[in-house]
Design a protein around this motif. Structure first.
Motif, mmCIF file in Angstrom:
data_model
loop_
_atom_site.group_PDB
_atom_site.id
_atom_site.type_symbol
_atom_site.label_atom_id
_atom_site.label_comp_id
_atom_site.label_asym_id
_atom_site.label_seq_id
_atom_site.Cartn_x
_atom_site.Cartn_y
_atom_site.Cartn_z
ATOM 1 N N LYS A 1 -7.769 -0.135 -0.005
ATOM 2 C CA LYS A 1 -7.119 -1.243 0.709
ATOM 3 C C LYS A 1 -8.236 -2.177 1.122
ATOM 4 O O LYS A 1 -9.150 -1.785 1.845
ATOM 5 N N VAL B 1 1.729 6.609 -6.989
ATOM 6 C CA VAL B 1 0.630 7.477 -7.426
ATOM 7 C C VAL B 1 1.014 8.940 -7.222
ATOM 8 O O VAL B 1 0.807 9.782 -8.107
ATOM 9 N N ARG B 2 1.583 9.239 -6.065
ATOM 10 C CA ARG B 2 2.000 10.616 -5.780
ATOM 11 C C ARG B 2 3.089 11.080 -6.759
ATOM 12 O O ARG B 2 3.000 12.163 -7.327
ATOM 13 N N VAL C 1 -7.461 4.794 -4.635
ATOM 14 C CA VAL C 1 -6.749 3.666 -4.037
ATOM 15 C C VAL C 1 -7.577 3.096 -2.897
ATOM 16 O O VAL C 1 -7.978 3.824 -1.985
ATOM 17 N N GLU D 1 0.999 4.144 -2.891
ATOM 18 C CA GLU D 1 0.743 5.554 -2.595
ATOM 19 C C GLU D 1 1.895 6.437 -3.078
ATOM 20 O O GLU D 1 1.670 7.513 -3.632
ATOM 21 N N LEU E 1 0.836 -1.202 0.000
ATOM 22 C CA LEU E 1 0.000 0.000 0.000
ATOM 23 C C LEU E 1 0.872 1.252 0.000
ATOM 24 O O LEU E 1 0.620 2.188 -0.768
ATOM 25 N N LYS E 2 1.888 1.272 0.824
ATOM 26 C CA LYS E 2 2.789 2.433 0.891
ATOM 27 C C LYS E 2 3.470 2.664 -0.460
ATOM 28 O O LYS E 2 3.547 3.793 -0.940
#
Length: 80
Positions: free
Chosen positions: A36, A25-26, A34, A22, A18-19
């Motif tokens: 989870k 995407v950033r 997104v 993220e 997940l990190k």
């Protein structure tokens, strides 16, 4: 908008996936939604048998391991 789903039960690998998503995407500055997903029934309904799993727009892209941020970027850009 891109739909990104990270399936996992909350283990270290799932949180890392997940990190990484993220961050990717950033960095790419893409418009993404997104999610989870930790619910086991939802995972079974989608056919997820190994976690973590990464789905992009409903398609399985990674199952059973954590890709690095650069690999996720390539997936999101359609290069993998």
């Amino acid at each position: 908008m891109v739909l990104i789903e990270v399936f996992g039960t909350g283990c270290v690998k799932c949180r890392r996936m997940l990190k990484n998503v993220e961050i990717a995407v950033r960095d790419l500055k893409i418009d993404a939604d997104v999610h989870k997903i930790e619910d086991l029934d939802a995972m079974i309904d989608r056919g997820v048998m190994l976690t973590p799993a990464l789905y992009v727009d409903g398609e399985a892209k990674v199952v059973g391991h954590v890709p690095c941020v650069e690999d996720i970027k390539q997936i999101l850009l359609g290069e993998k």
